[in-house]
Scaffold this motif. Structure first.
Motif, PDB file in Angstrom:
ATOM      1  N   GLU A  55       0.798  -1.222   0.000  1.00  0.00           N
ATOM      2  CA  GLU A  55       0.000   0.000   0.000  1.00  0.00           C
ATOM      3  C   GLU A  55       0.841   1.287   0.000  1.00  0.00           C
ATOM      4  O   GLU A  55       0.541   2.222  -0.744  1.00  0.00           O
ATOM      5  N   PRO A  58       3.034   1.765  -3.464  1.00  0.00           N
ATOM      6  CA  PRO A  58       2.205   2.218  -4.595  1.00  0.00           C
ATOM      7  C   PRO A  58       1.747   3.666  -4.472  1.00  0.00           C
ATOM      8  O   PRO A  58       1.659   4.375  -5.483  1.00  0.00           O
ATOM      9  N   LEU A  59       1.445   4.104  -3.240  1.00  0.00           N
ATOM     10  CA  LEU A  59       1.079   5.516  -3.063  1.00  0.00           C
ATOM     11  C   LEU A  59       2.245   6.429  -3.408  1.00  0.00           C
ATOM     12  O   LEU A  59       2.081   7.462  -4.064  1.00  0.00           O
ATOM     13  N   ARG A  61       4.695   5.846  -5.460  1.00  0.00           N
ATOM     14  CA  ARG A  61       4.978   5.819  -6.898  1.00  0.00           C
ATOM     15  C   ARG A  61       3.925   6.590  -7.700  1.00  0.00           C
ATOM     16  O   ARG A  61       4.252   7.232  -8.707  1.00  0.00           O
ATOM     17  N   SER A  62       2.682   6.575  -7.240  1.00  0.00           N
ATOM     18  CA  SER A  62       1.608   7.181  -8.027  1.00  0.00           C
ATOM     19  C   SER A  62       1.517   8.693  -7.818  1.00  0.00           C
ATOM     20  O   SER A  62       1.194   9.431  -8.747  1.00  0.00           O
ATOM     21  N   VAL A  63       1.808   9.173  -6.607  1.00  0.00           N
ATOM     22  CA  VAL A  63       1.712  10.611  -6.300  1.00  0.00           C
ATOM     23  C   VAL A  63       3.056  11.059  -5.746  1.00  0.00           C
ATOM     24  O   VAL A  63       3.383  10.791  -4.578  1.00  0.00           O
ATOM     25  N   ALA A  64       3.833  11.783  -6.589  1.00  0.00           N
ATOM     26  CA  ALA A  64       5.203  12.119  -6.198  1.00  0.00           C
ATOM     27  C   ALA A  64       5.262  13.103  -5.038  1.00  0.00           C
ATOM     28  O   ALA A  64       6.131  13.011  -4.176  1.00  0.00           O
TER      29      ALA A  64
END
Length: 489
Positions: A55, A58-59, A61-64
């Motif tokens: 969790e 992935p957070l 990586r998705s929102v820099a």
């Protein structure tokens, strides 16, 4: 180990000053104790083991730009069983992950500034310093100019916002105070000055800025919008200058100034002391600076206004009063940051203090009671509901007097007395003295009496000289025209 080259372990250890056992141990393993330590192992169960890979990563990586505290709140929302004590652990783990796997960051490249090349301009707010003029808080900012090499600087108080007029006036004042000009001039994107302008007006301002720099032979440059460190040679000195002003205010013991000119001199003195410390570097830079042109260029905006029957004109949502003899005339107005210069054709008429519209959008007023007092004498009741009544009173004492007269004498008599007091201040040129006398009367609980003030401020008999004119007999003029020959009987 050096003694061991020629001696047995026992003798080498004795000469080195430690035990024989240590000598044999070093021979078997020459590594230092710190090199023998293994990696530190976990002493407790990893509290993020169940959520880190599935969790948290992935957070990331998705929102820099996601903050660690936001990730912490989201993980606790999804997993209430996770305790609040893992916050620091999560922040350290995220910091380490971003150092190894995060995106590349912007790099600041330190620059060398050769002498005479670059001068920088910017504005900085000063409204939080608590400075007041004659009891009124002063909402203002500073225009700040600085040479990148020597650090020579110039600061000027700006009463309005970041405008081209303020930039042009401040920059030219700085260059003429310096006596030279750099090869390049850098400013920010002037987004504040262009905020309320349409595309054509913004293009016009851009051309005016380029023409201003061309007049002084400077190459105009700008930093990228929102990238403050590109203007770092003046952004950082902003803080130093403001702190120097704050220290001087604390040493002065008061943030109250009698006039705006006194505050301007206060700031100039501080800037002068700072420039004195950079005098040697300025001497090195001065030969590399270029000469100034023969004269200044335009540092104002010009417009045409019409004086209406209200004995004034409206400009930038501010009403300005002028003498009523100008009603119906068209005036040419030069708009500066702190003043308006009015012309009738090419004839200079007057200089007016520049006003500002209210933040709520209401019109502002700049009123001189001398412009309308002759008309108020004929229509005193017009004072009661006058749109700019509060701005008509030149001092607080007159406002207090009108409020007291309304409460004590009724509307009609209050208007008549108040107009008479204003007329007295105008006719006898005793505005300040009359204000002090009014305050004294109100402080004792008495209402201002127009008749007593008129007698008090009337010219004294001793001040009026007695002029005696002796008339010459008319027959003497006939004798002046008579010509007599010398020696005649």
């Amino acid at each position: 180990m050096s003694l061991r080259q020629t001696e047995p372990p026992i003798i080498a250890a004795a000469k080195a000053g430690f035990s024989t056992a240590s000598a044999y141990r070093i021979e078997q393993d020459p590594r230092l104790p710190s090199q023998k330590q293994g990696p530190r192992e976990r002493r407790r169960r990893d509290p993020l083991a169940a959520v880190w890979d599935s969790e948290v990563v992935p957070l990331l990586r998705s929102v820099a730009g996601l903050r660690p505290i936001a990730i912490f709140d989201e993980i606790r929302r999804r997993h209430p069983e996770i305790g609040a004590g893992i916050r620091r652990t999560l922040e350290r783990r995220i910091r380490t992950w971003r150092a190894l796997n995060g995106a590349e960051q912007d790099v600041i490249f330190r620059q060398e500034h050769p002498p005479g090349r670059l001068g920088l301009s910017d504005f900085t707010g000063m409204g939080d310093r608590g400075v007041s003029i004659a009891g009124a808080p002063l909402d203002h900012r500073l225009y700040h100019f600085r040479l990148a090499f020597s650090g020579w600087e110039h600061a000027q108080i700006v009463l309005g916002g970041e405008s081209f007029v303020a930039l042009a006036e401040g920059l030219q004042n700085a260059l003429w105070a310096l006596g030279r000009a750099p090869l390049q001039h850098r400013s920010d994107s002037l987004s504040a000055a262009f905020r309320n302008l349409d595309a054509d007006a913004q293009q016009d301002q851009t051309h005016r800025y380029e023409a201003l720099c061309a007049h002084y032979g400077m190459e105009p440059t700008r930093n990228n919008r929102g990238v403050a460190h590109e203007n770092g040679s003046i952004e950082s000195p902003h803080g130093h200058l403001k702190q120097a002003i704050e220290d001087a205010l604390l040493l002065r013991g008061s943030r109250e100034f009698d006039t705006l000119g006194a505050y301007r001199r206060f700031v100039d003195e501080i800037v002068g002391r700072r420039n004195a410390r950079n005098a040697k570097r300025l001497d090195l830079e001065r030969p590399a600076l270029q000469s100034l042109p023969e004269r200044r260029t335009t540092d104002y905006e010009e417009t045409i206004v019409t004086v209406t029957s209200t004995s004034g004109f409206v400009l930038r949502k501010v009403f300005y009063s002028v003498p009523s003899r100008l009603i119906g005339h068209r005036l040419r107005v030069r708009l500066y940051d702190d003043r308006l210069e009015c012309f009738l054709g090419s004839t200079p008429l007057m200089t007016l203090r520049r006003g500002r519209a209210h933040p709520t959008g209401k019109h502002g007023h700049v009123i001189d009671y001398r412009h309308v007092i002759h008309a108020l004498r004929r229509k005193p009741m017009a004072l009661l509901n006058l749109v700019y009544r509060e701005q008509l009173f030149p001092r607080r004492a007159y406002r207090r007097a009108f409020e007291a007269l309304l409460a004590g004498n009724g509307e009609k008599q209050a208007c008549r007395t108040m107009v008479g007091l204003l007329a007295l201040a105008h006719d006898r040129a005793c505005e300040a003295e009359l204000a002090a006398a009014i305050d004294a009367e109100l402080d004792t609980g008495r209402l201002p009496d127009l008749d007593s003030f008129t007698r008090r401020f009337a010219p004294g008999p001793a001040a009026i000289p007695d002029i005696i004119v002796e008339l010459v007999p008319l027959h003497l003029y006939d004798e002046l025209g008579t010509v007599r020959a010398g020696g005649a009987a």
